[in-house]
Design an enzyme around this catalytic site. Structure first.
Site, mmCIF file in Angstrom:
data_model
loop_
_atom_site.group_PDB
_atom_site.id
_atom_site.type_symbol
_atom_site.label_atom_id
_atom_site.label_comp_id
_atom_site.label_asym_id
_atom_site.label_seq_id
_atom_site.Cartn_x
_atom_site.Cartn_y
_atom_site.Cartn_z
ATOM 1 N N CYS A 1 -0.480 1.539 7.321
ATOM 2 C CA CYS A 1 -1.007 1.758 5.978
ATOM 3 C C CYS A 1 -2.363 2.470 6.013
ATOM 4 O O CYS A 1 -2.641 3.328 5.177
ATOM 5 C CB CYS A 1 -1.093 0.438 5.228
ATOM 6 N N CYS B 1 -2.714 -2.637 7.489
ATOM 7 C CA CYS B 1 -2.276 -2.523 8.879
ATOM 8 C C CYS B 1 -2.508 -1.083 9.344
ATOM 9 O O CYS B 1 -2.843 -0.204 8.543
ATOM 10 C CB CYS B 1 -0.795 -2.896 8.997
ATOM 11 N N GLU C 1 0.826 -1.208 0.000
ATOM 12 C CA GLU C 1 0.000 0.000 0.000
ATOM 13 C C GLU C 1 0.862 1.261 0.000
ATOM 14 O O GLU C 1 0.601 2.206 -0.759
ATOM 15 C CB GLU C 1 -0.915 0.055 1.224
#
Length: 149
Positions: free
Chosen positions: A86, A83, A55
């Site tokens: 990100c 996560c 990402e």
């Protein structure tokens, strides 16, 4: 292009990451017209960089292509729930829509764990659509980790 074809491109990036020995996560950024402007797979080991998630790499490339740190008319497609790091970057980039495949009960930051976009400190909350190609995305991860054990 449809969201399905963008997710298939993200899956291609995830497979390429696995071939490099990286955790198989892929991401694609599409502009407002639906054109892919950036794509990436995980490269944390290759670059010795813990922030080199798919990402982040795709967002960096899309921002460079746009000449801006904000992408308000762009959509992000990723094979695994982002996560917390990100998810925060997605908010900072002002991504319009986030599409992701497999849920990540251990490290997810969108629907699991800290739920970054639910916090009042979140700078921006994209539209979130989960479960796209979830079975295929999860299967890539299961197979990858099974081979490593």
């Amino acid at each position: 292009m449809s969201f399905r074809s963008h997710m298939q491109t993200a899956l291609e990036e995830a497979r390429a990451a696995a071939d490099r020995g990286e955790v198989p996560v892929g991401a694609v950024v599409a502009d407002g017209a639906g054109r892919i402007v950036a794509r990436a797979g995980n490269r944390t080991r290759e670059l010795a960089d813990p922030t080199a998630h798919a990402e982040i790499l795709a967002l960096r490339a899309a921002c460079a292509a746009a000449g801006s740190d904000r992408l308000p008319d762009h959509d992000l497609y990723v094979t695994l729930e982002p996560c917390p790091m990100c998810a925060a970057a997605i908010g900072f980039a002002r991504i319009r829509r986030l599409y992701y495949g497999a849920a990540d009960p251990k490290s997810g930051g969108v629907a699991q764990g800290p739920r970054v976009f639910a916090h009042p400190q979140s700078h921006h909350v994209p539209e979130v659509y989960d479960g796209l190609a979830a079975g295929e995305s999860a299967g890539l991860l299961r197979d990858f980790f099974a081979r490593r054990r």
